[in-house]
Design an enzyme around this catalytic site. Sequence first.
Site, PDB file in Angstrom:
ATOM      1  N   LYS A  41       1.017  -1.176  -0.020  1.00 12.75           N
ATOM      2  CA  LYS A  41       0.378   0.194  -0.229  1.00 12.75           C
ATOM      3  C   LYS A  41       1.153   0.806  -0.095  1.00 12.75           C
ATOM      4  CE  LYS A  41      -4.814   0.641   0.058  1.00 12.75           C
ATOM      5  NZ  LYS A  41      -5.641   0.248  -0.492  1.00 12.75           N
ATOM      6  N   GLY A  63     -25.199   2.184   1.886  1.00 14.88           N
ATOM      7  CA  GLY A  63     -23.810   2.903   0.920  1.00 14.88           C
ATOM      8  C   GLY A  63     -24.371   2.577  -0.500  1.00 14.88           C
ATOM      9  N   GLY A  78     -23.048   3.279  -3.463  1.00 13.51           N
ATOM     10  CA  GLY A  78     -22.059   3.622  -4.433  1.00 13.51           C
ATOM     11  C   GLY A  78     -21.818   2.152  -5.519  1.00 13.51           C
TER      12      GLY A  78
END
Length: 439
Positions: free
Chosen positions: A108, A238, A240
């Site tokens: 990451k 949510g 999305g």
Amino acid sequence: MSKNSGKEYLDNINSNLVKAAGYLGLEKGIVEIITGYERKLVVKFPVRMDDGGVRVFEGFRVQDSTARGPAKGGIRYHFNVSEEEVRALSKDMTYKGALMDIPLGGGKGGIICDPKGDVNNPNGTKIPMSEGELERLTRAYTRAIADIIGPLKDVPAPDMNTTPQIMDWLTDEYSKVIAEQTGQPYKRIDAVVTGKPVGKGGSLGRDRATARGMYFTLREAAKDLNLNLEGATVVVQGFGNAGMNFAKFVYDEFKSKVITVSDSKGAIYNPDGLNPYAVEEWKEKKSPKKSVLDFPGSKNITDQELLELQCDVFAPSALEGVLTKETAPKLKTKIVVEGANGATTNEADEIMYNKGIFRLPGILANGGGVTVSCFEWMQNLEGKQWTKEEVDKKLEKHMVDAYKATKEAADKHKISMGAAVYVVAVDRVAKALKAKHKL
Ligand code: NAD
């Protein structure tokens, strides 16, 4: 996430890894490496800003593990990015990739910056970074980490505030560095990142992969629980990429009744079921608030009411930390399928297990995203484009296999699915580590 919660997040994952290592009887040195990291790079680099000045930014790239393959994971642009947060996120990638059984490790990256202008910048104003600033920032960061990334070393991807456009700049800059270093003519190296647009090296099916993976794991869980999903009531928090597409899959393919969906402005409820396509059209084109709220024929409800609704399936697909020791006891659902990362605390996992709620943790249920990112990388390496059907079939196999391995470990050790995912994933990483280092 605040600066401090990066450390909490890391401690939380590590406590799961240590517990799993206990079930597997792993030796101390192996536990030390899996709770640590393989490599971390902290970089500082100057960027010319639009006001004419030079600003120095700090960025990170952590490779938690390359035991199973090149590190893989997104790059985050946010003012709260910290080394601990990047380490925790890269650890998540290691174990999600291992659970999904893809040939990649965990990595990451992040830059401490404020692309959206959420906080004061040094001259006291709240202004988003311009496209030019973002491009120069991305290119400078790419040069700073170029030595440790690459198609067979570490493959970044988008994360918070990093778009396909940013991935495109990264690919271009990395390819320039390689051309300079090798003295060869410039050749675009697509396989250095994933999350590229389709047509520029991106994979078909990536846009809905996370929701598709949630759908496959839910289907498998329902079989094991003898739950008929036709007409089953579904609550989605949510609306999305993950939540909305999941709502569409269960609506289209199971004929389930999506009784509630929500976004950052609130939730809507219709006991007879909502049509997610109509809600999408309302939110995007008709709602003055650009929200699901006030959708015709539905009733607005609060987030608190949403959590306490009687339903068969609850899909938290927005925020982390929604299921805690305070909220989990109030749930009235049979299955939780997590689109969101970190939706459930360890305490809540135990409460849900004791209440008989079957939890499909995010590391399993939302693993479709990283799996299709891996497919993108494989297609780039092969120089091929798989069809949508091929992608879907391969994704289904990875999701079903991950579900079955987790269920087997949960049954064997009499533990929750939330604990079992780590038993499966840690076992795979530990075996790869031992093979790689000849231990
Ligand atoms: P998104 O930005 O597309 O959608 C997020 C949705 O959550 C939006 O509808 C937003 O309005 C809503 N939301 C924000 N605050 C809310 C609140 N307080 N209450 C209810 N809704 C709220 O993001 P996404 O890509 O769908 O990601 C959602 C979650 O899934 C995140 O935790 C993300 O890390 C995780 N995830 C996503 C992917 C992916 O491929 N998209 C992969 C793995 C995990």
